[in-house]
Design an enzyme around this catalytic site. Structure first.
Site, PDB file in Angstrom:
ATOM      1  N   ARG A 113       0.849  -1.207   0.000  1.00 23.47           N
ATOM      2  CA  ARG A 113       0.000   0.000   0.000  1.00 23.47           C
ATOM      3  C   ARG A 113       0.876   1.247   0.000  1.00 23.47           C
ATOM      4  NH1 ARG A 113      -2.983  -2.954   3.764  1.00 23.47           N
ATOM      5  NH2 ARG A 113      -2.233  -1.730   5.527  1.00 23.47           N
ATOM      6  N   GLU A 123     -19.050  15.417   0.922  1.00 19.88           N
ATOM      7  CA  GLU A 123     -19.238  14.544  -0.243  1.00 19.88           C
ATOM      8  C   GLU A 123     -20.468  13.649  -0.067  1.00 19.88           C
ATOM      9  OE1 GLU A 123     -16.266  11.498  -0.929  1.00 19.88           O
ATOM     10  OE2 GLU A 123     -16.939  11.187  -2.979  1.00 19.88           O
ATOM     11  N   LYS A 176     -18.159  18.075  -2.826  1.00 19.07           N
ATOM     12  CA  LYS A 176     -17.712  17.028  -3.760  1.00 19.07           C
ATOM     13  C   LYS A 176     -18.950  16.268  -4.203  1.00 19.07           C
ATOM     14  CE  LYS A 176     -14.532  13.163  -4.332  1.00 19.07           C
ATOM     15  NZ  LYS A 176     -13.151  12.750  -4.129  1.00 19.07           N
ATOM     16  N   LYS A 229     -12.170  15.446   4.297  1.00 21.01           N
ATOM     17  CA  LYS A 229     -13.307  14.972   3.500  1.00 21.01           C
ATOM     18  C   LYS A 229     -14.172  14.017   4.320  1.00 21.01           C
ATOM     19  CE  LYS A 229     -13.700  11.426   0.601  1.00 21.01           C
ATOM     20  NZ  LYS A 229     -13.372  10.479  -0.487  1.00 21.01           N
TER      21      LYS A 229
HETATM   22  P1  13P Z   1     -13.661   8.115  -7.348  1.00 18.29           P
HETATM   23  O1  13P Z   1     -13.198   9.263  -8.207  1.00 18.29           O
HETATM   24  O2  13P Z   1     -12.973   6.819  -7.618  1.00 18.29           O
HETATM   25  O3  13P Z   1     -15.141   8.022  -7.240  1.00 18.29           O
HETATM   26  O4  13P Z   1     -13.173   8.437  -5.862  1.00 18.29           O
HETATM   27  C1  13P Z   1     -13.370   9.693  -5.365  1.00 18.29           C
HETATM   28  C2  13P Z   1     -13.671   9.601  -3.923  1.00 18.29           C
HETATM   29  O5  13P Z   1     -13.027  10.233  -3.132  1.00 18.29           O
HETATM   30  C3  13P Z   1     -14.827   8.768  -3.507  1.00 18.29           C
HETATM   31  O6  13P Z   1     -15.032   8.947  -2.151  1.00 18.29           O
END
Ligand code: 13P
Length: 330
Positions: A44, A176, A218, A134
């Site tokens: 990772r 988000e 987001k 986030k």
């Molecule tokens: P993706 O662009 O792969 O959807 O991932 C963005 C993300 O932060 C999802 O939580």
């Protein structure tokens, strides 16, 4: 708050966007496994280094969202990831939610966890170099039956509590509420759900008297469900996405970033270009950019295969993709 607004705005520097490199251990393991790459803590770390240590990313990235494990790790340059990112003018961010679990009131829907010890964790993350954060909530569409108003509202309440805590800790919040692509729904249903979800989120933020000027949204794009059999054109996606955002996002927010959410790399690039163009045409009030994970990583992971000798080729396609996504911003 003035500092927070400045940090939030700097994430929208012209031609730049955000790499979401914040897959949890579980998601990173699944991502690597899907490319036949064996997984361990060291793999990772190498996976993160492939994307964070690539020379030249600072031309396209204003920020990177990290997972807590990565905040404390070092790249192959022997520097902590947040230190080397900051030195290149890229703001380190951190995913602070702790994932989802089924909602007791609606077992087919998910509620996001992570508020209980959030203030303590924020103090720690800030010391470790994070400038923004986030929190991801998940909204699932199933016909007219999901999402339920309860699930959207409960997730919005937690997003509002998260924003309050984060701003108090002196960090910028990205909210988000991801409307999932999975399902048989139409693009117009996706647009309607995005509109309702964002409308709920921003009205709950207002009830909590949140300062919106340092909040970044987001969001998903308005797309036909992945099992609908329909492939939307970029013009269609742009039309419905911008319409939903104009309807539901206050002009005061610092800006809007898009997730790629399972779109192919090309789709996510072409749709972003059409959305950026449409936003200019309608004089949308907020800056827009990308905050992609999968769409920026897939091509590189396919080439990398977990092998050191493939790093230069994998980084070359990653940089080329960053250049295309950046160009899509117009
Ligand atoms: P993706 O662009 O792969 O959807 O991932 C963005 C993300 O932060 C999802 O939580």
């Amino acid at each position: 708050m003035a500092d927070l607004i400045q940090i939030a705005r700097s994430l929208f520097a012209p031609g730049k966007g955000i790499l979401a490199a914040d897959e949890s251990v579980h998601s990173a393991t699944a991502r690597l496994a899907s490319h036949g790459i064996p997984t361990s803590e060291e793999m990772r770390r190498q996976y993160r280094d492939l994307f964070l240590g690539a020379p030249g990313i600072e031309q396209y990235l204003s920020g990177v969202i990290l997972f807590s494990e990565t905040l404390l790790e070092k790249g192959n340059d022997h520097k902590l990831f947040p230190t080397s990112l900051s030195a290149r003018g890229i703001l380190p961010g951190i995913k602070v939610d702790l994932g989802t679990e089924p909602m007791s009131a609606s077992l087919e829907e998910l509620i996001t966890q992570g508020l209980i010890d959030l203030p303590e964790r924020l103090v720690k993350y800030k010391k470790q170099g994070a400038a923004f954060t986030k929190w991801r909530a998940v909204v699932r569409i199933d016909g007219d039956h999901l999402p339920t108003a309860t699930a959207v509202h409960e997730n919005a309440k937690r997003l509002a509590s998260y924003v309050k805590e984060v701003q108090m800790a002196g960090l910028v919040p990205i909210v988000e509420p991801e409307v999932l692509l999975e399902g048989k729904h139409s693009r117009s249903r996706s647009r309607a759900v995005i509109e309702t979800t964002l409308g709920t989120v921003f009205s709950v933020l207002e009830e909590h008297a949140v300062d919106r000027a340092s909040v970044i949204l987001k969001t998903s794009m308005a797309l036909s469900g992945s099992e609908s059999g329909k492939k939307d054109t970029p013009a269609e996606v742009a039309e419905d996405t911008i319409a939903a955002l104009m309807q539901s996002v206050p002009r005061q927010v610092a800006g809007i970033v898009f997730l790629s959410g399972g779109q192919t790399t090309e789709q996510a690039t072409d749709n972003l270009a059409a959305i950026s163009q449409k936003a200019k045409e309608v004089h949308a009030p907020w800056p827009l950019t990308f905050s992609y994970a999968r769409a920026l990583q897939e091509e590189a992971l396919t080439l990398w295969k977990g092998k050191e000798e493939n790093v230069p080729a994998a980084r070359a396609v990653y940089l080329a993709r960053l250049a295309k996504v950046s160009a899509a911003l117009g």
